[in-house]
Design a protein around this motif. Structure first.
Motif, short mmCIF file in Angstrom:
data_model
loop_
_atom_site.label_atom_id
_atom_site.label_comp_id
_atom_site.label_asym_id
_atom_site.label_seq_id
_atom_site.Cartn_x
_atom_site.Cartn_y
_atom_site.Cartn_z
N MET A 1 0.85 -1.20 0.00
CA MET A 1 0.00 0.00 0.00
C MET A 1 0.88 1.25 0.00
N GLN A 2 0.76 2.02 -1.06
CA GLN A 2 1.70 3.11 -1.28
C GLN A 2 1.37 4.39 -0.52
N LEU A 3 0.18 4.46 0.08
CA LEU A 3 -0.21 5.66 0.83
C LEU A 3 -0.42 5.36 2.31
N GLN A 4 0.17 4.28 2.78
CA GLN A 4 0.03 3.90 4.18
C GLN A 4 0.47 5.03 5.11
N LYS A 30 -7.86 1.96 -0.43
CA LYS A 30 -7.20 0.69 -0.77
C LYS A 30 -5.68 0.82 -0.74
N GLU A 31 -5.17 2.04 -1.02
CA GLU A 31 -3.72 2.26 -0.98
C GLU A 31 -3.23 2.62 0.42
N GLY A 32 -4.14 2.59 1.41
CA GLY A 32 -3.72 2.78 2.79
C GLY A 32 -3.93 4.17 3.35
N ALA A 33 -4.47 5.09 2.57
CA ALA A 33 -4.64 6.46 3.04
C ALA A 33 -5.81 6.58 4.02
N GLU A 34 -5.66 7.49 4.98
CA GLU A 34 -6.80 7.94 5.79
C GLU A 34 -7.48 9.05 4.99
N VAL A 35 -8.77 8.91 4.74
CA VAL A 35 -9.49 9.88 3.91
C VAL A 35 -10.60 10.54 4.71
N ASP A 83 -2.09 15.66 4.92
CA ASP A 83 -0.84 15.70 4.15
C ASP A 83 -1.09 16.22 2.74
N LEU A 84 -2.33 16.07 2.28
CA LEU A 84 -2.72 16.52 0.94
C LEU A 84 -4.21 16.84 0.95
N THR A 176 -1.38 11.57 -6.87
CA THR A 176 -1.30 11.61 -5.41
C THR A 176 -0.11 10.82 -4.91
N ILE A 177 0.06 9.61 -5.43
CA ILE A 177 1.18 8.76 -5.01
C ILE A 177 2.50 9.43 -5.35
N GLN A 178 2.60 9.97 -6.58
CA GLN A 178 3.84 10.65 -7.00
C GLN A 178 4.16 11.81 -6.07
N LEU A 179 3.14 12.62 -5.76
CA LEU A 179 3.38 13.81 -4.93
C LEU A 179 3.77 13.44 -3.51
N LEU A 180 3.04 12.52 -2.90
CA LEU A 180 3.30 12.20 -1.50
C LEU A 180 4.59 11.41 -1.32
N LYS A 181 5.00 10.67 -2.33
CA LYS A 181 6.30 10.01 -2.26
C LYS A 181 7.43 11.02 -2.26
N LYS A 182 7.20 12.14 -2.98
CA LYS A 182 8.24 13.15 -3.12
C LYS A 182 8.06 14.33 -2.17
N SER A 183 7.04 14.27 -1.32
CA SER A 183 6.64 15.46 -0.58
C SER A 183 7.73 16.03 0.32
#
Length: 403
Positions: A1-4, A30-35, A83-84, A176-183
């Motif tokens: 999960m890339q947004l855990q 599904k990618e682990g984010a709290e929404v 975070d976003l 979203t994944i690209q941004l938060l990985k690089k945030s």
């Protein structure tokens, strides 16, 4: 999960595309984010809070107080939690409120309180999307440092076909994944960027200048600031500006002004990006009063300006990275590689005026990157924001190699 472990605030406005918010919520979870979801009151006509609450596993907010208890839904707390912040879909009405600081509902008040990056995914019919007032508002919110996810083309609710469809949820997830990985990958880095043109005074009303808009340098500043860097943006005269807590802007006019501002901060910088289009020459003796039209011909004696990049390149510290730009019309590669060595750049970004859609005043660009190692990268014609990301990803790879 890339947004855990990542927290995403998703705002939904009144648009037929609001139904896509359910799919986007599902993908993020599904990618682990709290929404956490906020809705505008008009969004309630298109999708129910129950649907989104079930998918997000959290209560959905759409007003300042909770009906049962009268307790306050704290927009400041919501803005600081995330975070976003994603607004998808973004209607023309809410867009106008964001552009002009109108905070008459929970969604817009939370937007004004948010300190995290904000992604905007507009959705509207094609004629609305291209209307000058909407385009002006989109330009405004982008200048405020928000990330604009341009609408996609396809069949619209009106039955027409064209640009206006909200970016598909799968594509928003990728962004979203690209941004938060690089945030935070540039957190702790101090970066100087020169941007825009310079103006060299002829007399009190005239100057020598060029057509640079500053778009490329500002795009770099925004991207790096969103990725955690502290930016010293030395900006020549430009119609474009940006507001971001990580960016300090030093406005300048002439090449001499820009050099002095750059020279003052250069020793403290980890990275220096020379994206400004500076004037190579300036009038040797500017007139103190407006020059009158008397003779058929007039000559102005020019003196050579300081070469900012070369001068600071000569005193570059160990471990400090310098990046240059070259705009060429002939012998492009040869001239760019000469500048790479002469000005002590780690790599140089070549723009060719011969490439359609590239260069001054365009929103797109096509570049070739030359490295000291001899490596060469060629991009496609892309939006300047995408070119900025390409350059910064190249910079990150270099930093990782050196470390």
């Amino acid at each position: 999960m890339q947004l855990q472990g990542k927290r995403v605030l998703l705002a939904v406005t009144g648009s037929i595309a609001a139904y896509k918010a359910a799919h986007l919520t599902r993908l993020l979870v599904k990618e682990g984010a709290e929404v956490q979801i906020i809705m505008s009151t008009s969004a309630l006509d298109f999708i129910t809070p129950l649907t989104l609450s079930t998918l997000s596993k959290r209560p959905v907010y759409h007003q300042f107080h909770k009906n049962e208890t009268g307790e306050w839904n704290n927009h400041v707390e919501l803005g600081l939690w995330a975070d976003l912040f994603i607004i998808a879909p973004l209607s023309a009405s809410t867009l106008s409120k964001l552009a002009h600081g109108n905070s008459d509902n929970l969604l817009t008040a939370t937007y004004l309180s948010a300190r995290c990056p904000v992604m905007l995914a507009p959705a509207m019919d094609l004629d609305m999307y291209q209307h000058p007032s909407v385009r002006a508002n989109l330009d405004t919110v982008e200048k405020h440092g928000n990330i604009l996810l341009e609408a996609e083309s396809g069949e619209l609710a009106s039955g027409l076909s064209g640009q206006g469809r909200m970016m598909e949820p799968e594509h928003i997830l990728e962004k979203t994944i690209q941004l938060l990985k690089k945030s935070k990958d540039f957190e702790g880095k101090k970066i100087m960027i020169t941007a825009g043109p310079t103006q060299e005074t002829i007399d009190p009303v005239r100057f020598i200048g060029n057509h640079s808009s500053g778009k490329m340098g500002i795009a770099l500043a925004k991207n790096l600031a969103n990725r955690g860097a502290k930016i010293e943006l030395i900006l020549g005269p430009s119609q474009i500006t940006i507001s971001h807590p990580n960016i300090k802007i030093s406005p300048v006019t002439s090449t001499h002004d820009m050099y002095k501002a750059a020279q003052a901060v250069h020793p403290q910088m980890d990275i220096c990006i020379f994206a400004a289009a500076v004037a190579d020459y300036a009038p040797a003796d500017p007139a103190k009063e407006k020059i009158k039209k008397n003779e058929e011909n007039m000559s102005i004696i020019l003196k050579k300006n300081v070469d900012i990049a070369a001068s600071l390149g000569a005193v570059k510290k160990d471990g400090q990275i310098h990046i240059g730009f070259a705009l060429e019309t002939n012998h492009e590669e040869e001239n760019a590689q000469t500048k790479l060595k002469k000005k002590n750049f780690d790599f140089i970004v070549l723009n060719s005026m011969n490439d359609a859609g590239a260069g001054f005043k365009h929103d797109t660009n096509k570049v070739t990157i030359f490295h000291q190692s001899g490596k060469k990268q060629v991009s496609d014609l892309l939006p300047k924001s995408a070119i900025a990301e390409l350059i910064i990803d190249t910079l990150k790879k270099q930093l990782d190699t050196e470390n």
